[in-house]
Each structure stands twice: as structure tokens, then as C-alpha cells.
Motif scaffolding. Structure first.
Motif, PDB file in Angstrom:
ATOM      1  N   ASN A  16       0.820  -1.218   0.000  1.00 19.21           N
ATOM      2  CA  ASN A  16       0.000   0.000   0.000  1.00 19.21           C
ATOM      3  C   ASN A  16       0.850   1.262   0.000  1.00 19.21           C
ATOM      4  O   ASN A  16       0.509   2.245  -0.658  1.00 19.21           O
ATOM      5  CB  ASN A  16      -0.958  -0.005   1.191  1.00 19.21           C
ATOM      6  N   ILE A  17       1.951   1.247   0.718  1.00 18.96           N
ATOM      7  CA  ILE A  17       2.857   2.395   0.712  1.00 18.96           C
ATOM      8  C   ILE A  17       3.470   2.568  -0.673  1.00 18.96           C
ATOM      9  O   ILE A  17       3.621   3.700  -1.157  1.00 18.96           O
ATOM     10  CB  ILE A  17       3.934   2.253   1.813  1.00 18.96           C
ATOM     11  N   ALA A  18       3.798   1.455  -1.334  1.00 15.51           N
ATOM     12  CA  ALA A  18       4.341   1.531  -2.695  1.00 15.51           C
ATOM     13  C   ALA A  18       3.329   2.142  -3.650  1.00 15.51           C
ATOM     14  O   ALA A  18       3.684   2.950  -4.522  1.00 15.51           O
ATOM     15  CB  ALA A  18       4.752   0.144  -3.176  1.00 15.51           C
ATOM     16  N   LEU A  57       6.631   4.043 -13.125  1.00 17.21           N
ATOM     17  CA  LEU A  57       5.751   4.293 -11.981  1.00 17.21           C
ATOM     18  C   LEU A  57       4.374   3.677 -12.200  1.00 17.21           C
ATOM     19  O   LEU A  57       3.766   3.152 -11.264  1.00 17.21           O
ATOM     20  CB  LEU A  57       5.630   5.798 -11.733  1.00 17.21           C
ATOM     21  N   SER A  58       3.892   3.714 -13.428  1.00 12.92           N
ATOM     22  CA  SER A  58       2.605   3.097 -13.738  1.00 12.92           C
ATOM     23  C   SER A  58       2.676   1.588 -13.551  1.00 12.92           C
ATOM     24  O   SER A  58       1.747   0.973 -13.015  1.00 12.92           O
ATOM     25  CB  SER A  58       2.206   3.442 -15.171  1.00 12.92           C
ATOM     26  N   LEU A  59       3.779   0.991 -13.962  1.00 11.33           N
ATOM     27  CA  LEU A  59       3.965  -0.452 -13.784  1.00 11.33           C
ATOM     28  C   LEU A  59       4.041  -0.815 -12.305  1.00 11.33           C
ATOM     29  O   LEU A  59       3.444  -1.801 -11.860  1.00 11.33           O
ATOM     30  CB  LEU A  59       5.224  -0.916 -14.513  1.00 11.33           C
ATOM     31  N   ILE A  60       4.735  -0.008 -11.524  1.00 13.81           N
ATOM     32  CA  ILE A  60       4.832  -0.247 -10.080  1.00 13.81           C
ATOM     33  C   ILE A  60       3.447  -0.149  -9.437  1.00 13.81           C
ATOM     34  O   ILE A  60       3.091  -0.957  -8.580  1.00 13.81           O
ATOM     35  CB  ILE A  60       5.818   0.752  -9.432  1.00 13.81           C
ATOM     36  N   THR A  61       2.659   0.830  -9.864  1.00 13.75           N
ATOM     37  CA  THR A  61       1.314   0.992  -9.322  1.00 13.75           C
ATOM     38  C   THR A  61       0.440  -0.216  -9.631  1.00 13.75           C
ATOM     39  O   THR A  61      -0.262  -0.736  -8.756  1.00 13.75           O
ATOM     40  CB  THR A  61       0.658   2.266  -9.900  1.00 13.75           C
ATOM     41  N   CYS A  63       1.415  -3.341 -10.428  1.00 17.83           N
ATOM     42  CA  CYS A  63       1.912  -4.536  -9.732  1.00 17.83           C
ATOM     43  C   CYS A  63       1.599  -4.479  -8.235  1.00 17.83           C
ATOM     44  O   CYS A  63       1.245  -5.492  -7.635  1.00 17.83           O
ATOM     45  CB  CYS A  63       3.408  -4.693  -9.954  1.00 17.83           C
ATOM     46  N   SER A  64       1.724  -3.306  -7.645  1.00 15.38           N
ATOM     47  CA  SER A  64       1.404  -3.166  -6.225  1.00 15.38           C
ATOM     48  C   SER A  64      -0.080  -3.376  -5.970  1.00 15.38           C
ATOM     49  O   SER A  64      -0.465  -3.981  -4.971  1.00 15.38           O
ATOM     50  CB  SER A  64       1.817  -1.783  -5.722  1.00 15.38           C
ATOM     51  N   GLY A  65      -0.922  -2.902  -6.873  1.00 13.77           N
ATOM     52  CA  GLY A  65      -2.365  -3.111  -6.735  1.00 13.77           C
ATOM     53  C   GLY A  65      -2.725  -4.582  -6.811  1.00 13.77           C
ATOM     54  O   GLY A  65      -3.541  -5.088  -6.024  1.00 13.77           O
TER      55      GLY A  65
END
Length: 83
Positions: A16-18, A57-61, A63-65
Motif C-alpha cells: 500500500n505504501i508503494a 511508476l505506472s507499472l509499479i502501481t 503490480c502493487s495493486g
């Protein structure tokens, strides 16, 4: 509360922090009210970026979701079935 729930909770917190950090650093994609009227100042090159910072950043968002959803289901299963 078992050790599995504690570890799962810590991983959920980290995911969630990511999400929060990656969304905060992303640039706004829409032009606000101007986007409603069809006005756009984006060029062809801007629309077709490959692995820029925004794409990363979009990819990180994303994957984190996905990680949040999967971890939530795992923690739920552990809390129900492991006692």
C-alpha cells in the motif's frame, strides 16, 4: 493473531505504501476541463513513450495493486483456515 497474519499485514502495508508513493510521483495524465472538449497538447512522441519514469511508476502501481489484492486474499485464507 499468528505469525502468518503479522507477516501478511506487513507485506500489505508495504504494498500500500508503494502504491501511495508511485501515484504521488506520477504526472497528471488528463488536462482537466480541456480534455473534455477534445483539446490536447500531446504530441505523437509523448503518447508513445516506452520505459520512461512515468511508465515505470505506472507499472509499479499496477503490480502493487495486484499484490494488495492477492495478499489480502492470502491473509484472509490464513486467518480463516489456520488456527
Amino acid at each position: 493473531m499468528g505469525i502468518g497474519e503479522i507477516i501478511g499485514g506487513a507485506l500489505l502495508l508495504a504494498a500500500n505504501i508503494a502504491i501511495i508513493i508511485s501515484v504521488m510521483f506520477q504526472e497528471q495524465k488528463g488536462n482537466g476541463v480541456n480534455a473534455l472538449g477534445g483539446g490536447s497538447s500531446d504530441s505523437y512522441i509523448d503518447k508513445n513513450r516506452t520505459m520512461t519514469n512515468e511508465a515505470t511508476l505506472s507499472l509499479i502501481t499496477k503490480c502493487s495493486g495486484i499484490a494488495v489484492i492477492i495478499l489480502t486474499l492470502i491473509v484472509l485464507a490464513v486467518s480463516i483456515y489456520v488456527k
